[in-house]
Each structure stands twice: as C-alpha cells, then as structure tokens.
Design a protein around this motif. Structure first.
Motif, PDB file in Angstrom:
ATOM      1  N   TYR A 186      -0.714  17.393   7.542  1.00 46.21           N
ATOM      2  CA  TYR A 186       0.122  16.235   7.219  1.00 46.21           C
ATOM      3  C   TYR A 186       1.410  16.667   6.522  1.00 46.21           C
ATOM      4  N   TYR A 187       1.294  17.537   5.525  1.00 47.20           N
ATOM      5  CA  TYR A 187       2.457  17.919   4.722  1.00 47.20           C
ATOM      6  C   TYR A 187       3.218  19.123   5.284  1.00 47.20           C
ATOM      7  N   LEU A 188       2.529  20.052   5.920  1.00 46.99           N
ATOM      8  CA  LEU A 188       3.183  21.280   6.376  1.00 46.99           C
ATOM      9  C   LEU A 188       3.352  21.361   7.887  1.00 46.99           C
ATOM     10  N   GLY A 189       2.394  20.842   8.643  1.00 47.74           N
ATOM     11  CA  GLY A 189       2.432  20.961  10.096  1.00 47.74           C
ATOM     12  C   GLY A 189       1.508  22.070  10.559  1.00 47.74           C
ATOM     13  N   TYR A 190       1.199  22.056  11.852  1.00 47.07           N
ATOM     14  CA  TYR A 190       0.223  23.014  12.365  1.00 47.07           C
ATOM     15  C   TYR A 190       0.785  24.419  12.516  1.00 47.07           C
ATOM     16  N   LEU A 191       2.106  24.586  12.454  1.00 51.23           N
ATOM     17  CA  LEU A 191       2.676  25.922  12.626  1.00 51.23           C
ATOM     18  C   LEU A 191       2.364  26.865  11.463  1.00 51.23           C
ATOM     19  N   TRP A 192       1.771  26.366  10.428  1.00 54.74           N
ATOM     20  CA  TRP A 192       1.381  27.210   9.294  1.00 54.74           C
ATOM     21  C   TRP A 192       0.032  27.873   9.518  1.00 54.74           C
ATOM     22  N   TRP A 193      -0.602  27.716  10.685  1.00 56.00           N
ATOM     23  CA  TRP A 193      -1.949  28.210  10.925  1.00 56.00           C
ATOM     24  C   TRP A 193      -2.131  29.717  10.706  1.00 56.00           C
ATOM     25  N   PRO A 194      -1.141  30.606  10.912  1.00 58.57           N
ATOM     26  CA  PRO A 194      -1.428  32.031  10.704  1.00 58.57           C
ATOM     27  C   PRO A 194      -1.712  32.391   9.244  1.00 58.57           C
ATOM     28  N   TYR A 195      -1.205  31.618   8.313  1.00 54.32           N
ATOM     29  CA  TYR A 195      -1.354  31.963   6.905  1.00 54.32           C
ATOM     30  C   TYR A 195      -2.776  31.736   6.389  1.00 54.32           C
ATOM     31  N   PRO A 196      -3.432  30.591   6.670  1.00 52.63           N
ATOM     32  CA  PRO A 196      -4.846  30.501   6.284  1.00 52.63           C
ATOM     33  C   PRO A 196      -5.724  31.470   7.077  1.00 52.63           C
ATOM     34  N   LEU A 197      -5.335  31.773   8.319  1.00 53.59           N
ATOM     35  CA  LEU A 197      -6.084  32.750   9.104  1.00 53.59           C
ATOM     36  C   LEU A 197      -6.020  34.127   8.447  1.00 53.59           C
ATOM     37  N   LEU A 198      -4.837  34.546   8.069  1.00 48.09           N
ATOM     38  CA  LEU A 198      -4.660  35.829   7.402  1.00 48.09           C
ATOM     39  C   LEU A 198      -5.374  35.839   6.045  1.00 48.09           C
ATOM     40  N   PHE A 199      -5.283  34.738   5.308  1.00 56.12           N
ATOM     41  CA  PHE A 199      -5.975  34.624   4.025  1.00 56.12           C
ATOM     42  C   PHE A 199      -7.484  34.787   4.203  1.00 56.12           C
ATOM     43  N   GLY A 200      -8.041  34.143   5.216  1.00 56.99           N
ATOM     44  CA  GLY A 200      -9.472  34.248   5.480  1.00 56.99           C
ATOM     45  C   GLY A 200      -9.889  35.657   5.867  1.00 56.99           C
ATOM     46  N   ILE A 257     -10.691  30.612   7.923  1.00 59.26           N
ATOM     47  CA  ILE A 257     -10.447  30.935   9.334  1.00 59.26           C
ATOM     48  C   ILE A 257     -10.736  29.719  10.204  1.00 59.26           C
ATOM     49  N   TRP A 258     -11.838  29.032   9.932  1.00 60.25           N
ATOM     50  CA  TRP A 258     -12.149  27.821  10.689  1.00 60.25           C
ATOM     51  C   TRP A 258     -11.022  26.793  10.542  1.00 60.25           C
ATOM     52  N   GLY A 259     -10.527  26.625   9.318  1.00 55.88           N
ATOM     53  CA  GLY A 259      -9.446  25.661   9.082  1.00 55.88           C
ATOM     54  C   GLY A 259      -8.180  26.018   9.841  1.00 55.88           C
ATOM     55  N   ALA A 260      -7.889  27.310   9.945  1.00 55.69           N
ATOM     56  CA  ALA A 260      -6.703  27.733  10.689  1.00 55.69           C
ATOM     57  C   ALA A 260      -6.824  27.356  12.159  1.00 55.69           C
ATOM     58  N   THR A 261      -8.047  27.435  12.699  1.00 51.72           N
ATOM     59  CA  THR A 261      -8.225  27.064  14.104  1.00 51.72           C
ATOM     60  C   THR A 261      -8.182  25.557  14.310  1.00 51.72           C
ATOM     61  N   GLU A 262      -8.387  24.791  13.255  1.00 51.89           N
ATOM     62  CA  GLU A 262      -8.401  23.331  13.361  1.00 51.89           C
ATOM     63  C   GLU A 262      -7.035  22.689  13.139  1.00 51.89           C
ATOM     64  N   VAL A 273       8.447  33.474  15.714  1.00 49.98           N
ATOM     65  CA  VAL A 273       7.363  34.340  16.195  1.00 49.98           C
ATOM     66  C   VAL A 273       6.081  33.521  16.362  1.00 49.98           C
ATOM     67  N   ILE A 274       5.807  32.631  15.410  1.00 50.70           N
ATOM     68  CA  ILE A 274       4.592  31.819  15.450  1.00 50.70           C
ATOM     69  C   ILE A 274       4.602  30.898  16.664  1.00 50.70           C
ATOM     70  N   LYS A 275       5.752  30.358  17.018  1.00 53.86           N
ATOM     71  CA  LYS A 275       5.833  29.452  18.168  1.00 53.86           C
ATOM     72  C   LYS A 275       5.480  30.160  19.475  1.00 53.86           C
ATOM     73  N   LYS A 276       5.661  31.469  19.538  1.00 59.04           N
ATOM     74  CA  LYS A 276       5.360  32.224  20.761  1.00 59.04           C
ATOM     75  C   LYS A 276       3.874  32.544  20.898  1.00 59.04           C
ATOM     76  N   ILE A 277       3.134  32.445  19.803  1.00 59.36           N
ATOM     77  CA  ILE A 277       1.713  32.770  19.804  1.00 59.36           C
ATOM     78  C   ILE A 277       0.928  31.471  19.966  1.00 59.36           C
ATOM     79  N   PRO A 278      -0.009  31.410  20.918  1.00 55.61           N
ATOM     80  CA  PRO A 278      -0.804  30.185  21.022  1.00 55.61           C
ATOM     81  C   PRO A 278      -1.720  30.025  19.813  1.00 55.61           C
ATOM     82  N   ALA A 279      -1.838  28.805  19.335  1.00 48.36           N
ATOM     83  CA  ALA A 279      -2.718  28.533  18.193  1.00 48.36           C
ATOM     84  C   ALA A 279      -4.159  28.815  18.598  1.00 48.36           C
ATOM     85  N   PRO A 280      -4.947  29.403  17.685  1.00 48.04           N
ATOM     86  CA  PRO A 280      -6.334  29.723  18.020  1.00 48.04           C
ATOM     87  C   PRO A 280      -7.181  28.469  18.202  1.00 48.04           C
TER      88      PRO A 280
END
Length: 110
Positions: free
Chosen positions: A28-42, A68-73, A101-108
């Motif tokens: 809601y606040y950041l958008g789905y393009l932030w998904w690599p950061y929780p993935l990397l954190f996990g 990691i699960w949250g990053a995929t969601e 760079v993130i836009k070129k990678i498909p979200a998990p």
C-alpha cells in the motif's frame, strides 16, 4: 516438560500473521517493486541462522522464511488491490533504489 516446540509454534504463528500485515501495508505505502529488499533480508537472516545456537537459529530461520514468503506475495497483493479486494493508495509510491534493474526482473511467485 519441554516447551520449546510450543514456543516455536507460537512464534511461527505470530510471524505468519505479521507477514500478512506487512505485505498489505508494504504494498500500500511502497508498492510491489520493493520486493527484492525483503527477499534479500530473508536470505541474510537464513544465512545468519546457520551460525547461531539452536533456538536463535530457529527464530531467525522462521523470520527469514516469512520475509521471503512476503517478498513473493507483494506482486500478488498489488494484483489483489487492482481487483478491488484491498484499497489502493491514491498517492504516488516512492521508487526503490535500482528501480530500473528491478523492473527488468520478474517478481517471484510461489
């Protein structure tokens, strides 16, 4: 009596519940393009858990797997918001570092 299993189960229950909340609010606040950061954190948490004592290892592993699960969601949460199941944030969302760079990678997806 050994209560470690019960404690780990309750912690897992809490982390799964917290995961639902942070995925919804994060998208809601950041958008789905932030998904690599929780993935990397996990991933970092899981790697660190390999070098900890058994209890801390379990706690960090559970937290890392939940992250990691949250990053995929996050992408799927954006789709649910598009479908009207959740509110859409009318304000513009901040772009994450390395957005091009993130836009070129498909979200998990699990």
């Amino acid at each position: 009596m050994n209560v470690i299993g019960l404690g780990l189960g309750l912690f897992s229950f809490f982390m799964i519940g917290f995961g639902f909340v942070w995925v919804i609010r994060g998208e809601y606040y950041l958008g789905y393009l932030w998904w690599p950061y929780p993935l990397l954190f996990g991933i970092i948490l899981i790697i660190v858990s390999l070098f900890m004592s058994p209890i801390w290892s379990a706690l960090l592993g559970i937290t890392g797997a939940s992250s990691i699960w949250g990053a995929t969601e996050m992408k799927e949460q954006a789709v649910r918001a598009d479908l009207g199941w959740f509110r859409r944030n009318p304000r513009p969302k901040p772009a994450p570092p390395l957005v091009e760079v993130i836009k070129k990678i498909p979200a998990p997806h699990l």
